[in-house]
Write an enzyme that holds these catalytic residues in place. Structure first.
Site, short mmCIF file in Angstrom:
data_model
loop_
_atom_site.label_atom_id
_atom_site.label_comp_id
_atom_site.label_asym_id
_atom_site.label_seq_id
_atom_site.Cartn_x
_atom_site.Cartn_y
_atom_site.Cartn_z
N LYS A 37 0.81 -1.29 0.10
CA LYS A 37 0.02 -0.25 0.11
C LYS A 37 0.83 1.31 -0.06
CE LYS A 37 -2.85 -0.64 3.72
NZ LYS A 37 -3.82 -0.59 4.54
N LYS A 87 2.67 1.97 2.57
CA LYS A 87 2.78 2.70 3.90
C LYS A 87 3.54 1.99 4.59
CE LYS A 87 -2.14 4.30 5.18
NZ LYS A 87 -3.20 4.00 5.98
N1 C2G Z 1 -10.31 6.88 9.10
C1 C2G Z 1 -11.41 7.60 9.54
N2 C2G Z 1 -11.27 8.85 9.90
C2 C2G Z 1 -9.79 9.33 10.12
C3 C2G Z 1 -8.93 8.25 9.73
C4 C2G Z 1 -9.21 7.06 9.25
O1 C2G Z 1 -12.64 7.35 9.27
N3 C2G Z 1 -9.68 10.62 10.50
C5 C2G Z 1 -10.78 5.31 8.96
C6 C2G Z 1 -10.38 5.09 7.35
O2 C2G Z 1 -11.50 5.76 6.59
C7 C2G Z 1 -10.55 3.77 7.31
C8 C2G Z 1 -9.85 3.13 8.68
O3 C2G Z 1 -10.01 4.34 9.57
O4 C2G Z 1 -11.74 3.03 7.10
C9 C2G Z 1 -8.34 2.92 8.89
O5 C2G Z 1 -7.65 3.98 8.33
P1 C2G Z 1 -6.36 3.53 7.96
O6 C2G Z 1 -5.58 2.66 9.03
O7 C2G Z 1 -5.66 4.68 7.18
O8 C2G Z 1 -6.65 2.23 6.79
P2 C2G Z 1 -6.26 2.47 5.01
O9 C2G Z 1 -4.85 2.86 4.96
O10 C2G Z 1 -7.25 3.39 4.65
O11 C2G Z 1 -6.33 1.03 4.87
O12 C2G Z 1 -8.24 -2.63 2.39
C10 C2G Z 1 -8.60 -1.43 2.81
C11 C2G Z 1 -7.31 -0.62 3.26
O13 C2G Z 1 -6.67 -1.65 4.08
C12 C2G Z 1 -7.42 0.60 3.92
#
Ligand code: C2G
Length: 132
Positions: free
Chosen positions: A44, A46
């Site tokens: 990803k 990350k």
């Molecule tokens: N999230 C949120 N509000 C934020 C930050 C994050 O609602 N201020 C939500 C994201 O939309 C996501 C979840 O928290 O649904 C996890 O965020 P991340 O850890 O950044 O996940 P991400 O990198 O988006 O990975 O297959 C899907 C991916 O693994 C998602």
């Protein structure tokens, strides 16, 4: 029992994560969180501060979370939904539309992101503070 699933890295846990986990759990009775492995995070683009094991232990301590499983790739979602008899797939709306293909297997709900907080912002703010 209505089962919910959501996916993510969940690094440096913050209230944005807690809000979506709470809201996801409120949609049903059992919440599964598929947490990205360190290897999948690399795919990803990350690099999490906490290792997979640490992020998993932190998520398992959250009252809204019933089960934590590894997210190894983009392709496992349909299999997960079938294997765990999931009724609802939930993601933050930064992903809106991206997982609509899952509608053939379960309900797909995108929840509004929590504004003003993110792991990226936390890291940036800490770096700024360090450079003062
Ligand atoms: N999230 C949120 N509000 C934020 C930050 C994050 O609602 N201020 C939500 C994201 O939309 C996501 C979840 O928290 O649904 C996890 O965020 P991340 O850890 O950044 O996940 P991400 O990198 O988006 O990975 O297959 C899907 C991916 O693994 C998602």
């Amino acid at each position: 029992m209505k089962k919910i699933i959501t996916y993510g890295t969940f690094d440096l846990l913050h209230t944005g994560h807690i809000n979506i986990l709470r809201r996801a759990k409120e949609l049903g009775d059992y919440l599964i969180v598929a947490i990205s492995t360190d290897e999948f995070n690399a795919i990803k683009g990350k690099k999490a501060y906490y290792s997979y094991e640490q992020r998993k232990a932190i998520l398992e301590a959250i009252r809204y979370v019933d089960l934590v499983i590894p997210e190894n790739n983009w392709e496992q979602k349909v299999d997960d939904i079938k294997e765990y008899n999931v009724d609802v797939f939930v993601m933050g709306d930064d992903w809106k539309g991206k997982f609509d293909f899952l509608k053939d297997y379960c309900e797909v709900i995108y929840l509004p992101r929590t504004v003003g907080i993110s792991t990226t912002k936390i890291k940036a703010d800490l770096n700024k503070a360090k450079n003062v």
